[in-house]
Design a protein around this motif. Structure first.
Motif, PDB file in Angstrom:
ATOM      1  N   PRO A  37       1.451  -0.881  -0.500  1.00  0.00           N
ATOM      2  CA  PRO A  37       0.064   0.161  -0.170  1.00  0.00           C
ATOM      3  C   PRO A  37       1.334   1.493  -0.306  1.00  0.00           C
ATOM      4  CG  PRO A  37      -0.646  -1.886   1.692  1.00  0.00           C
ATOM      5  CD  PRO A  37       0.473  -1.842   0.871  1.00  0.00           C
ATOM      6  N   THR A  38       0.569   2.385  -0.171  1.00  0.00           N
ATOM      7  CA  THR A  38       1.383   3.597  -0.602  1.00  0.00           C
ATOM      8  C   THR A  38       1.403   4.078   0.400  1.00  0.00           C
ATOM      9  OG1 THR A  38      -0.164   4.621  -2.272  1.00  0.00           O
ATOM     10  CG2 THR A  38       0.794   5.481  -1.251  1.00  0.00           C
ATOM     11  N   ARG A  81       1.698  -4.249   8.106  1.00  0.00           N
ATOM     12  CA  ARG A  81       1.463  -4.262   6.188  1.00  0.00           C
ATOM     13  C   ARG A  81       2.719  -4.547   5.781  1.00  0.00           C
ATOM     14  NH1 ARG A  81      -3.154   0.687   4.843  1.00  0.00           N
ATOM     15  NH2 ARG A  81      -5.047  -0.926   6.316  1.00  0.00           N
TER      16      ARG A  81
END
Length: 246
Positions: A37-38, A81
Motif C-alpha cells: 500500500p502507498t 503491512r
C-alpha cells in the motif's frame, strides 16, 4: 533424530530484498516484485534513505498533519503491512524503527559509486548519465526534498570532478560531455560554467572561451542579477578584453 528436530535445527533462510527508489518505487523479495500500500511504501522508502529513526520522528515525517497518537497508530499499521509482505523487513526496537534483512538499496549503491569516483578510487568508463534517475519523482512528500537535493549535489560534483579529470588527461571531448551535462542539470551553477571555460582554454579554443564566458555572464545577470565571481573572471584574466566582450 526425527525429521521435525532436523528441520528445527536448520537456520532460517534470509530472503534477498532489493529496494528501488530511483524512478518508481519497487520492492523485490527474492527477485520478485511485491505490492505494498502507498503508506507502507513511504515507510520503507523513508527508512531506506534515512536509516534507523525514532518512532515519533518517523510518524511525524510520514503523517505531518495528523495528531501524534493517530500518526503512531498509522505507523504501527504500516509496519504490520510491510512485514506481512516481507517478514522482518521493518524492525522496531526500543522506540527506534529501521530496516532488517539487509536490503540492497539502489540509492546506497549510487552514493557509494559516486563517492568512489569523487575520491579517485574508481575510474569507470565515462558515464555522463550516472545518477540521473530522479528520486521518486511522482511523490510530493516534503521530507524527500532534502534527499533529492543531496543526490542532486552529489551528481553535479561527480560530473564536474570527472570533467576536470578527463581534461587533465587530454580527453577534452569527453570532458566537455560531463561539464555540459552539469550545465543541463543546473544552468545557474557557476562552477559548471567554469568547467566548460577551463576545458576550452586547455584546448586553446579562444572563440569557444568567449562564447562560454558570455553565456555564463548573460545567464547570471538575467536570472540572478549578479556578475561572474572572481574565480570565473580569473580563468580569462590573461585574454585580451576584446576577445571576451566582442
Amino acid at each position: 533424530m526425527s525429521q521435525g528436530a532436523t528441520e528445527l535445527s536448520q537456520p532460517r533462510r534470509v530472503p534477498e530484498v532489493a529496494i528501488r527508489l530511483l524512478g518508481t518505487f519497487v520492492l523485490e523479495v527474492d527477485r520478485c516484485p511485491v505490492a505494498l500500500p502507498t503508506g507502507a511504501q513511504r515507510l520503507v522508502a523513508l527508512l531506506a534513505l534515512r536509516g534507523r529513526t525514532g518512532r515519533s520522528r518517523v510518524a511525524g515525517l510520514l503523517w505531518p498533519e495528523t495528531e501524534e497518537r493517530r500518526a503512531l497508530a498509522n505507523l504501527r499499521t504500516g509496519i504490520w503491512r510491510v512485514n506481512k509482505t516481507a517478514a522482518g523487513l521493518v524492525v522496531c526496537e526500543h522506540g527506534v524503527v529501521g530496516l532488517g534483512l539487509s536490503p540492497v538499496v539502489d540509492v546506497d549503491r549510487l552514493v557509494a559509486r559516486s563517492r568512489a569516483v569523487l575520491g579517485g578510487q574508481e575510474s569507470p568508463e565515462p558515464e555522463p548519465d550516472l545518477g540521473t534517475g530522479e528520486l521518486l519523482p511522482d511523490w510530493e512528500d516534503p521530507w524527500l526534498d532534502t534527499e533529492r537535493e543531496r543526490l542532486l549535489q552529489l551528481h553535479l560534483h561527480v560530473l564536474e570532478s570527472t570533467a576536470a579529470r578527463l581534461a587533465a588527461s587530454g580527453r577534452y571531448g569527453m570532458a566537455l560531455e560531463f561539464a555540459l551535462a552539469a550545465l543541463r542539470v543546473d544552468a545557474l551553477r557557476e562552477s559548471a560554467h567554469r568547467a566548460v571555460i577551463a576545458i576550452h582554454l586547455a584546448e586553446g579554443n579562444i572563440a569557444e572561451v568567449r562564447r562560454a564566458y558570455d553565456a555564463c555572464r548573460r545567464t547570471l545577470a538575467s536570472e540572478l542579477g549578479i556578475v561572474p565571481s572572481p574565480s570565473t573572471d580569473a580563468l580569462v584574466a590573461g585574454l585580451a578584453p576584446r576577445a571576451l566582450t566582442g
